[in-house]
Write a protein that holds these residues in place. Structure first.
Motif, PDB file in Angstrom:
ATOM      1  N   THR A  62      36.140 -12.747  59.098  1.00 23.70           N
ATOM      2  CA  THR A  62      34.999 -13.658  59.168  1.00 23.70           C
ATOM      3  C   THR A  62      34.769 -14.338  57.816  1.00 23.70           C
ATOM      4  O   THR A  62      35.310 -13.900  56.796  1.00 23.70           O
ATOM      5  N   PRO A  63      33.962 -15.404  57.785  1.00 24.12           N
ATOM      6  CA  PRO A  63      33.622 -16.014  56.483  1.00 24.12           C
ATOM      7  C   PRO A  63      33.041 -15.010  55.500  1.00 24.12           C
ATOM      8  O   PRO A  63      33.372 -15.030  54.308  1.00 24.12           O
ATOM      9  N   LEU A  64      32.183 -14.109  55.995  1.00 20.38           N
ATOM     10  CA  LEU A  64      31.626 -13.082  55.119  1.00 20.38           C
ATOM     11  C   LEU A  64      32.730 -12.163  54.614  1.00 20.38           C
ATOM     12  O   LEU A  64      32.716 -11.738  53.451  1.00 20.38           O
ATOM     13  N   GLY A  65      33.715 -11.887  55.470  1.00 26.01           N
ATOM     14  CA  GLY A  65      34.835 -11.048  55.057  1.00 26.01           C
ATOM     15  C   GLY A  65      35.608 -11.671  53.910  1.00 26.01           C
ATOM     16  O   GLY A  65      36.010 -10.981  52.972  1.00 26.01           O
ATOM     17  N   TRP A  66      35.814 -12.988  53.950  1.00 18.07           N
ATOM     18  CA  TRP A  66      36.516 -13.669  52.861  1.00 18.07           C
ATOM     19  C   TRP A  66      35.690 -13.669  51.582  1.00 18.07           C
ATOM     20  O   TRP A  66      36.229 -13.539  50.475  1.00 18.07           O
TER      21      TRP A  66
END
Length: 313
Positions: free
Chosen positions: A231-235
């Motif tokens: 996810t974007p948060l993961g990146w």
């Protein structure tokens, strides 16, 4: 890229000569890593995070380390196994266990359990080097152990007698032992430029991360297949771990150990629970239980007593 100004170079040199500031900042970023590891659950596979973290950190350091590595190459070539050990044990093993632990225990617990790093450092220092420990230091350590045990058993110490310890907390304790071994062995760190040291150890950590992914992580193909689902948060989490807890914190910690020694420097690791707990509550919205407050009070009391005794010596 323009050359750094004399003022900026002087400010950096001044910072690198102040161990207390270095170690406080170092553990602030590591406390953030506790929060990042917990927030990663459901956003990025832990083994993918580990590979991205150390491979990314190595690539970021590479442009600044090319010239130092050329100068230090004879030493790196002769001591390659030691750099690999530092990266595999101090970086990859420690973080692999903590990231997986995040699936089984809270961010607060992960932070608090890491105070055992200092306990393990003191124990290994005594076993290997007969480093003297005062009686009050031992009392402080004992109090700290009770606090950590209270956390690991989730408030019920009788679970320890029944060997019923939360699996996530057990993983963090094993990780803490690995980092203590890394801290102790820094006394044999080859005298190379810090950029050379970071690049060589990051490469070791990246290689070890691939081994973890290939074995415990379900295989390299499986870990690679999880990348599109990050996810974007993961990146964002991956980017944070590449820079602050990896490059900046490791540089500051190694320098802090050089300046004041592993025993004293490892005491600052006890700041991780404070920073990690604050982040877990403020960012993750975790709820604190009564036993958390009791455990934190015991841990901090033990730390203060041990440090006070050490200063008297």
């Amino acid at each position: 890229m323009s050359e750094p100004s004399p003022a900026s170079t002087g400010a950096f040199s001044a910072l690198m000569s102040r161990p207390y500031i270095l170690l406080i900042l170092c553990n602030l970023f590591w406390g953030g890593n506790v929060v990042a590891g917990k927030a990663a659950v459901g956003n990025i596979d832990p083994y993918a995070l580990m590979v991205l973290r150390w491979a990314g950190a190595a690539l970021l350091v590479l442009p600044f380390a090319i010239e130092p590595v050329r100068r230090d190459w004879p030493t790196i070539r002769a001591k390659w196994w030691l750099y690999l050990f530092y990266g595999a044990v101090g970086y990859a093993t420690f973080n692999a266990l903590c990231y997986v632990a995040a699936y089984y225990t809270s961010g607060f617990n992960i932070g608090l359990d890491q105070v055992t790093i200092n306990i393990f450092v003191m124990l290994l220092s005594f076993i290997l080097f007969r480093t003297r420990v005062r009686p009050l230091q031992l009392v402080g350590v004992a109090i700290t152990i009770v606090g950590v045990a209270l956390t690991a058993s989730h408030g019920d110490l009788s679970r320890i007698l029944a060997l019923d310890i939360n699996f996530g907390d057990l993983l963090v304790l094993i990780a803490s032992l690995a980092y203590a071994v890394y801290s102790i062995t820094l006394r044999w760190r080859p005298q190379t430029d810090w950029r050379s040291f970071l690049l060589a150890t990051f490469i070791g950590a990246a290689l070890a991360s691939l081994v973890f992914a290939a074995t415990a992580g379900g295989g390299l193909a499986y870990v690679a297949s999880t990348v599109p689902s990050i996810t974007p948060l993961g990146w964002i989490i991956a980017a944070y771990t590449m820079v602050l807890p990896s490059i900046i914190s490791q540089m500051f910690y190694v320098r802090g150990v050089e300046l004041i020694g592993a025993n004293r420097a490892s005491l600052f690791i006890n700041l991780i629970p404070l920073f990690g707990a604050a982040g877990s509550v403020l960012i993750l919205g975790e709820r604190l239980e009564t036993f958390h407050f009791i455990a934190a009070a015991l841990v901090m009391s033990g730390i203060v007593l041990a440090e006070w005794s050490a200063r008297r010596a």
